[in-house]
Design a protein around this motif. Structure first.
Motif, PDB file in Angstrom:
ATOM      1  N   GLY A  44      19.787 -11.733  -8.721  1.00 23.14           N
ATOM      2  CA  GLY A  44      18.830 -10.849  -8.053  1.00 23.14           C
ATOM      3  C   GLY A  44      18.005 -10.030  -9.035  1.00 23.14           C
ATOM      4  N   LYS A  45      16.691 -10.061  -8.882  1.00 16.51           N
ATOM      5  CA  LYS A  45      15.766  -9.249  -9.668  1.00 16.51           C
ATOM      6  C   LYS A  45      14.792  -8.587  -8.704  1.00 16.51           C
ATOM      7  CE  LYS A  45      16.044 -12.250 -13.737  1.00 16.51           C
ATOM      8  NZ  LYS A  45      15.266 -13.105 -14.670  1.00 16.51           N
ATOM      9  N   PRO A  46      15.244  -7.557  -7.988  1.00 14.13           N
ATOM     10  CA  PRO A  46      14.418  -6.971  -6.918  1.00 14.13           C
ATOM     11  C   PRO A  46      13.192  -6.244  -7.460  1.00 14.13           C
ATOM     12  CG  PRO A  46      16.372  -5.644  -7.283  1.00 14.13           C
ATOM     13  CD  PRO A  46      16.536  -6.874  -8.127  1.00 14.13           C
ATOM     14  N   LEU A  47      12.076  -6.433  -6.770  1.00 11.95           N
ATOM     15  CA  LEU A  47      10.835  -5.748  -7.072  1.00 11.95           C
ATOM     16  C   LEU A  47      10.293  -5.143  -5.779  1.00 11.95           C
ATOM     17  CD1 LEU A  47       8.999  -8.415  -9.268  1.00 11.95           C
ATOM     18  CD2 LEU A  47      10.323  -6.458 -10.078  1.00 11.95           C
ATOM     19  N   THR A  48       9.640  -4.003  -5.905  1.00 10.21           N
ATOM     20  CA  THR A  48       8.978  -3.383  -4.755  1.00 10.21           C
ATOM     21  C   THR A  48       7.482  -3.356  -5.018  1.00 10.21           C
ATOM     22  OG1 THR A  48      10.915  -1.987  -4.334  1.00 10.21           O
ATOM     23  CG2 THR A  48       8.858  -1.358  -3.268  1.00 10.21           C
ATOM     24  N   LEU A  49       6.724  -3.815  -4.044  1.00  6.11           N
ATOM     25  CA  LEU A  49       5.272  -3.826  -4.142  1.00  6.11           C
ATOM     26  C   LEU A  49       4.700  -2.810  -3.166  1.00  6.11           C
ATOM     27  CD1 LEU A  49       4.627  -7.691  -4.191  1.00  6.11           C
ATOM     28  CD2 LEU A  49       5.108  -6.173  -6.119  1.00  6.11           C
ATOM     29  N   TYR A  50       3.714  -2.051  -3.619  1.00  3.59           N
ATOM     30  CA  TYR A  50       3.081  -1.013  -2.804  1.00  3.59           C
ATOM     31  C   TYR A  50       1.603  -1.363  -2.637  1.00  3.59           C
ATOM     32  CZ  TYR A  50       7.203   1.759  -4.166  1.00  3.59           C
ATOM     33  OH  TYR A  50       8.477   2.215  -4.385  1.00  3.59           O
ATOM     34  N   GLU A  51       1.159  -1.472  -1.407  1.00  2.51           N
ATOM     35  CA  GLU A  51      -0.239  -1.764  -1.129  1.00  2.51           C
ATOM     36  C   GLU A  51      -0.848  -0.611  -0.339  1.00  2.51           C
ATOM     37  OE1 GLU A  51      -2.427  -5.753   0.162  1.00  2.51           O
ATOM     38  OE2 GLU A  51      -1.341  -4.843   1.853  1.00  2.51           O
ATOM     39  N   PHE A  52      -1.877   0.023  -0.899  1.00  6.69           N
ATOM     40  CA  PHE A  52      -2.590   1.116  -0.243  1.00  6.69           C
ATOM     41  C   PHE A  52      -3.966   0.595   0.181  1.00  6.69           C
ATOM     42  CE2 PHE A  52       0.343   2.896  -3.295  1.00  6.69           C
ATOM     43  CZ  PHE A  52       0.958   3.929  -2.605  1.00  6.69           C
ATOM     44  N   VAL A  53      -4.319   0.822   1.445  1.00  7.54           N
ATOM     45  CA  VAL A  53      -5.580   0.312   1.985  1.00  7.54           C
ATOM     46  C   VAL A  53      -6.437   1.490   2.433  1.00  7.54           C
ATOM     47  CG1 VAL A  53      -6.665  -1.264   3.607  1.00  7.54           C
ATOM     48  CG2 VAL A  53      -4.326  -1.713   2.815  1.00  7.54           C
ATOM     49  N   HIS A  54      -7.609   1.622   1.820  1.00  8.69           N
ATOM     50  CA  HIS A  54      -8.535   2.709   2.127  1.00  8.69           C
ATOM     51  C   HIS A  54      -9.660   2.182   3.005  1.00  8.69           C
ATOM     52  CE1 HIS A  54     -11.734   5.763   0.538  1.00  8.69           C
ATOM     53  NE2 HIS A  54     -11.296   6.083   1.751  1.00  8.69           N
ATOM     54  N   LYS A 104     -10.746   8.386   7.061  1.00  4.81           N
ATOM     55  CA  LYS A 104      -9.742   7.606   7.784  1.00  4.81           C
ATOM     56  C   LYS A 104      -8.436   7.576   6.997  1.00  4.81           C
ATOM     57  CE  LYS A 104     -13.065   4.639  10.188  1.00  4.81           C
ATOM     58  NZ  LYS A 104     -13.491   3.238  10.473  1.00  4.81           N
ATOM     59  N   PRO A 105      -7.285   7.495   7.693  1.00  2.00           N
ATOM     60  CA  PRO A 105      -5.997   7.498   6.993  1.00  2.00           C
ATOM     61  C   PRO A 105      -5.869   6.328   6.025  1.00  2.00           C
ATOM     62  CG  PRO A 105      -5.694   7.820   9.359  1.00  2.00           C
ATOM     63  CD  PRO A 105      -7.129   7.439   9.158  1.00  2.00           C
ATOM     64  N   VAL A 106      -5.187   6.567   4.919  1.00  2.00           N
ATOM     65  CA  VAL A 106      -4.878   5.511   3.953  1.00  2.00           C
ATOM     66  C   VAL A 106      -3.565   4.862   4.380  1.00  2.00           C
ATOM     67  CG1 VAL A 106      -4.381   4.970   1.549  1.00  2.00           C
ATOM     68  CG2 VAL A 106      -6.098   6.702   2.102  1.00  2.00           C
ATOM     69  N   VAL A 107      -3.600   3.570   4.630  1.00  2.50           N
ATOM     70  CA  VAL A 107      -2.436   2.829   5.129  1.00  2.50           C
ATOM     71  C   VAL A 107      -1.602   2.333   3.953  1.00  2.50           C
ATOM     72  CG1 VAL A 107      -1.703   0.807   6.469  1.00  2.50           C
ATOM     73  CG2 VAL A 107      -3.684   2.148   7.199  1.00  2.50           C
ATOM     74  N   ILE A 108      -0.282   2.362   4.125  1.00  2.48           N
ATOM     75  CA  ILE A 108       0.640   1.891   3.094  1.00  2.48           C
ATOM     76  C   ILE A 108       1.447   0.722   3.647  1.00  2.48           C
ATOM     77  CG2 ILE A 108       2.490   2.511   1.507  1.00  2.48           C
ATOM     78  CD1 ILE A 108       1.819   5.430   2.146  1.00  2.48           C
ATOM     79  N   ARG A 109       1.556  -0.322   2.853  1.00  3.15           N
ATOM     80  CA  ARG A 109       2.476  -1.427   3.159  1.00  3.15           C
ATOM     81  C   ARG A 109       3.371  -1.636   1.948  1.00  3.15           C
ATOM     82  NH1 ARG A 109      -2.525  -3.890   4.660  1.00  3.15           N
ATOM     83  NH2 ARG A 109      -2.918  -3.741   6.901  1.00  3.15           N
TER      84      ARG A 109
END
Length: 268
Positions: free
Chosen positions: A13-23, A84-89
């Motif tokens: 296991g080599k876990p990674l977290t990706l953060y996507e911000f949408v403006h 408008k709100p910035v969405v996070i995924r």
């Protein structure tokens, strides 16, 4: 190997977290907590000193994300926040696997500057919006509708004043050339402008001759910038009729009696 096999493996296991911000559904900011940039889903996720408080059952709907204070997402909230709100995924995957999990979807509520080098994003999940109490329409003399909404039925494009140049600004007000408009015409309305191709809106306060007060100040505006203006409404039936010819859609009850039937009136 599948995602579950990597997730539960003690060696692979080599876990990674990706953060996507949408403006504004137009501009994307993508980061990862890995020690180098990662290519995933045909785009590059840039390595950043980013972390979160973690997800757990019963932790509520808030998630805090820590970023460097000079990060582009943090800069969006300096001064007046985005319209408008910035969405996070947030996604989670393993370096050697193409399988991934969506672990969080939410919006940024506010940004706190914890220190010179760090800022904290306070977020709320999409699920939290389902827990809000619904609005209930009540009777009153003034109109309860928002100007230009589906109840008001006024098309804002019909009242748009386009391509107005900002002649001067002082931090709270802008000066423009509005010949042909009476003072107060734009009071309570809003302005539209673009920064890097992204639409931004800002409310208008008092309109007096060629000077208009801006809600939140004039940050992001500059002399020579072209803007669009939309008039406001004071929610009275007179304005609805004379200014917009929209009295048939007026949502208030201007003829409500002045004395409530539930008020106890002592005759003796």
């Amino acid at each position: 190997m599948s995602w579950n096999q990597f997730e539960y493996s003690t060696n692979n296991g080599k876990p990674l977290t990706l953060y996507e911000f949408v403006h504004n559904e137009q501009k994307y900011y993508r980061y990862t907590n890995a020690d180098r940039d990662v290519e995933f889903n045909n785009v590059i996720w840039f390595s950043e000193a980013i972390s979160n408080t973690g997800l757990s059952i019963g932790s509520g709907n808030n998630l805090e994300i820590t970023l460097p204070s000079n990060n582009d997402v943090v800069r969006l909230f300096r001064g007046v926040p985005p319209t408008k709100p910035v969405v996070i995924r947030m996604y989670q995957l393993h370096e050697s696997s193409n399988d991934f999990k969506v672990i969080w979807i939410g919006k940024i509520q506010e940004v706190k500057r914890e220190s010179i080098e760090k800022a904290k994003l306070i977020t709320a999940s999409v699920a939290s919006s389902f827990e809000r109490n619904g609005l209930r329409l009540t009777y009153g003399r003034s109109c309860p509708y928002a100007l230009y909404d589906h109840n008001c039925r006024i098309r804002q494009e019909n009242y748009k004043t386009s391509n107005i140049e900002i002649m001067a600004l002082d931090g709270a007000n802008i000066t423009v050339n509005l010949s042909g408009f009476n003072s107060g015409y734009f009071s309570g309305g809003y302005m539209e402008f673009y920064i890097d191709g992204i639409q931004e809106l800002r409310g208008l306060k008092v309109h007096e001759n060629n000077t208009i007060g801006i809600l939140g100040g004039t940050q992001g505006l500059s002399k020579g910038m072209r803007i669009n203006l939309y008039p406001g409404c004071d929610k009275t039936i007179r304005t609805c009729n004379e200014k917009f010819n929209n009295h048939l859609n007026y949502g208030g009850q201007p003829h409500i009696p002045g004395v409530s039937p539930f008020t106890i009136v002592k005759l003796f």
